[in-house]
Scaffold this motif. Sequence first.
Motif, mmCIF file in Angstrom:
data_model
loop_
_atom_site.group_PDB
_atom_site.id
_atom_site.type_symbol
_atom_site.label_atom_id
_atom_site.label_comp_id
_atom_site.label_asym_id
_atom_site.label_seq_id
_atom_site.Cartn_x
_atom_site.Cartn_y
_atom_site.Cartn_z
ATOM 1 N N MET A 273 0.816 -1.203 0.000
ATOM 2 C CA MET A 273 0.000 0.000 0.000
ATOM 3 C C MET A 273 0.856 1.262 0.000
ATOM 4 O O MET A 273 0.476 2.271 -0.605
ATOM 5 C CB MET A 273 -0.949 0.009 1.199
ATOM 6 C CG MET A 273 -2.123 -0.935 1.083
ATOM 7 S SD MET A 273 -3.027 -0.796 -0.491
ATOM 8 C CE MET A 273 -3.404 0.942 -0.541
ATOM 9 N N VAL B 191 1.593 1.808 -3.464
ATOM 10 C CA VAL B 191 0.430 2.332 -4.186
ATOM 11 C C VAL B 191 0.352 3.850 -4.065
ATOM 12 O O VAL B 191 0.045 4.553 -5.033
ATOM 13 C CB VAL B 191 -0.873 1.681 -3.674
ATOM 14 C CG1 VAL B 191 -2.101 2.430 -4.189
ATOM 15 C CG2 VAL B 191 -0.940 0.221 -4.101
ATOM 16 N N VAL B 192 0.648 4.381 -2.858
ATOM 17 C CA VAL B 192 0.581 5.830 -2.651
ATOM 18 C C VAL B 192 1.917 6.511 -2.955
ATOM 19 O O VAL B 192 2.139 7.657 -2.594
ATOM 20 C CB VAL B 192 0.111 6.178 -1.215
ATOM 21 C CG1 VAL B 192 -1.279 5.638 -0.972
ATOM 22 C CG2 VAL B 192 1.083 5.666 -0.165
ATOM 23 N N LEU C 179 -6.636 3.027 3.082
ATOM 24 C CA LEU C 179 -6.948 2.139 1.965
ATOM 25 C C LEU C 179 -6.586 0.677 2.212
ATOM 26 O O LEU C 179 -6.862 -0.171 1.368
ATOM 27 C CB LEU C 179 -6.205 2.618 0.710
ATOM 28 C CG LEU C 179 -6.659 3.950 0.128
ATOM 29 C CD1 LEU C 179 -5.733 4.370 -0.991
ATOM 30 C CD2 LEU C 179 -8.094 3.876 -0.370
ATOM 31 N N GLU D 75 -9.237 -1.780 1.614
ATOM 32 C CA GLU D 75 -9.979 -1.527 0.384
ATOM 33 C C GLU D 75 -11.404 -1.041 0.674
ATOM 34 O O GLU D 75 -12.390 -1.677 0.304
ATOM 35 C CB GLU D 75 -10.012 -2.776 -0.495
ATOM 36 C CG GLU D 75 -8.643 -3.286 -0.884
ATOM 37 C CD GLU D 75 -8.703 -4.542 -1.733
ATOM 38 O OE1 GLU D 75 -9.728 -4.754 -2.406
ATOM 39 O OE2 GLU D 75 -7.721 -5.303 -1.717
ATOM 40 N N MET E 145 -5.584 10.568 -5.419
ATOM 41 C CA MET E 145 -6.981 10.282 -5.097
ATOM 42 C C MET E 145 -7.808 10.092 -6.362
ATOM 43 O O MET E 145 -8.734 9.269 -6.401
ATOM 44 C CB MET E 145 -7.539 11.399 -4.221
ATOM 45 C CG MET E 145 -6.787 11.534 -2.895
ATOM 46 S SD MET E 145 -7.529 12.681 -1.744
ATOM 47 C CE MET E 145 -8.849 11.681 -1.117
ATOM 48 N N ASP F 276 -6.649 8.775 -9.069
ATOM 49 C CA ASP F 276 -6.294 7.421 -9.499
ATOM 50 C C ASP F 276 -7.097 6.369 -8.733
ATOM 51 O O ASP F 276 -7.547 5.371 -9.305
ATOM 52 C CB ASP F 276 -4.798 7.160 -9.303
ATOM 53 C CG ASP F 276 -3.934 7.912 -10.303
ATOM 54 O OD1 ASP F 276 -4.475 8.380 -11.326
ATOM 55 O OD2 ASP F 276 -2.724 8.052 -10.044
ATOM 56 N N LEU F 277 -7.266 6.590 -7.438
ATOM 57 C CA LEU F 277 -8.017 5.643 -6.607
ATOM 58 C C LEU F 277 -9.457 5.524 -7.096
ATOM 59 O O LEU F 277 -10.018 4.433 -7.187
ATOM 60 C CB LEU F 277 -7.999 6.098 -5.148
ATOM 61 C CG LEU F 277 -6.634 6.119 -4.453
ATOM 62 C CD1 LEU F 277 -6.760 6.744 -3.079
ATOM 63 C CD2 LEU F 277 -6.046 4.732 -4.369
ATOM 64 N N LYS F 278 -10.049 6.662 -7.409
ATOM 65 C CA LYS F 278 -11.428 6.659 -7.889
ATOM 66 C C LYS F 278 -11.535 5.948 -9.234
ATOM 67 O O LYS F 278 -12.426 5.127 -9.446
ATOM 68 C CB LYS F 278 -11.927 8.104 -8.012
ATOM 69 C CG LYS F 278 -13.336 8.232 -8.566
ATOM 70 C CD LYS F 278 -13.824 9.662 -8.558
ATOM 71 C CE LYS F 278 -13.177 10.476 -9.645
ATOM 72 N NZ LYS F 278 -13.839 11.808 -9.792
ATOM 73 N N ASN G 247 -9.272 3.833 -10.783
ATOM 74 C CA ASN G 247 -8.754 2.467 -10.895
ATOM 75 C C ASN G 247 -9.418 1.485 -9.936
ATOM 76 O O ASN G 247 -9.540 0.295 -10.246
ATOM 77 C CB ASN G 247 -7.246 2.450 -10.648
ATOM 78 C CG ASN G 247 -6.488 3.269 -11.682
ATOM 79 O OD1 ASN G 247 -6.933 3.418 -12.815
ATOM 80 N ND2 ASN G 247 -5.350 3.824 -11.294
ATOM 81 N N LEU G 248 -9.827 1.959 -8.763
ATOM 82 C CA LEU G 248 -10.386 1.061 -7.756
ATOM 83 C C LEU G 248 -11.886 1.234 -7.559
ATOM 84 O O LEU G 248 -12.511 0.453 -6.842
ATOM 85 C CB LEU G 248 -9.668 1.261 -6.416
ATOM 86 C CG LEU G 248 -8.144 1.096 -6.422
ATOM 87 C CD1 LEU G 248 -7.587 1.343 -5.031
ATOM 88 C CD2 LEU G 248 -7.756 -0.284 -6.925
ATOM 89 N N THR H 216 -13.263 3.551 -5.864
ATOM 90 C CA THR H 216 -13.505 4.056 -4.509
ATOM 91 C C THR H 216 -14.387 5.297 -4.565
ATOM 92 O O THR H 216 -14.151 6.204 -5.366
ATOM 93 C CB THR H 216 -12.170 4.417 -3.822
ATOM 94 O OG1 THR H 216 -11.301 3.289 -3.874
ATOM 95 C CG2 THR H 216 -12.382 4.828 -2.378
#
Length: 341
Positions: free
Chosen positions: A144, A147-148, A178, A181, A206, A208-210, A212-213, A215
Amino acid sequence: MTPASEMTDTKAPLLEVKNLTTRFATPEGEVAAVSDVNFTLHAGETLGVVGESGSGKSQIFMSIMGLLASNGKASGSVKYRGQEILNMAPARLNRIRGKSLSMIFQDPMTSLNPFLTVERQMTEVLVLHQGMNKASARKRAIEMLDVVRIPEAKRRVDMYPHEFSGGMRQRVMIAMALLCEPDVLIADEPTTALDVTIQAQILDLMDDLKRNLGTAIVMITHDMGVIARLSDRVMVMYGGRVAETGPVETLFYQPYHPYTLGLLASMPRIDSDLGQALPTIPGQPPNLQFLPAGCAFQDRCAWCSERCLKELPLLRPVSEGHSRACHRDQLDIAALEGVHA
């Protein structure tokens, strides 16, 4: 990591808030921090919540997360995936909080324990919520941090918070949020006190998180630029109530509430004349303990009428998905510069 959007019915909201009201008992009397707030949040969506300090934006989500001070009390309804969680017993809420709903707080230095390594603080979350052993939890924590975009994550995981810069500490907080998840990530002023380069990196992360994941993100801020950069929908708070809400493009290009107009007018523009003073909203936000009978914005509003002094304006739709709490049917937007100069 499996995108949250693949694990849920995107037509049904992850989070559904109805008539949320939060009050604090003080020796001087009751403080109306949040009043009748309503919204929904879907997978892969970013909701921007904007307003001045004391507008109630943070207290909405402290209420949802069960993190109110001991003198606070929340009422209404908050449903996560259809399950009522408002005022849920802490033991039950802990199974959701941190795992499915995570929150990043404004100051990472006070949120991180200075006496524990980053590894210890991150692995505790995984041991508690995921039942991992320490070796697996450590591996996951390093993943993680990668990831960040923490450089040399394998080495840095054993460092203490004070050994990280402000931007890196904020990344650690995002990584912690995160780890399990979560479906919903609540970010309370995540870029405050960071320089503009680091701010941009955090916002890119953030986004990217929205994307790709899947979120769902709540971005709490006073910065309209951050709202424009990241949000799909915007909720403007004033005096503990929603003043205006709608899609980000609609609200920025066709705002209907005088407070929203004032916030947008006070933003620096790249095409403005050098040396020109920024317009400001006159006066101060209201005291939430002594709110007026009518509109809370009445003392600062150029369009205030007799009705505004006596009658509380309720949210009314002005177009599809766009509502505002104002008695005026139309505002002379061109006059705003002269009013707030």
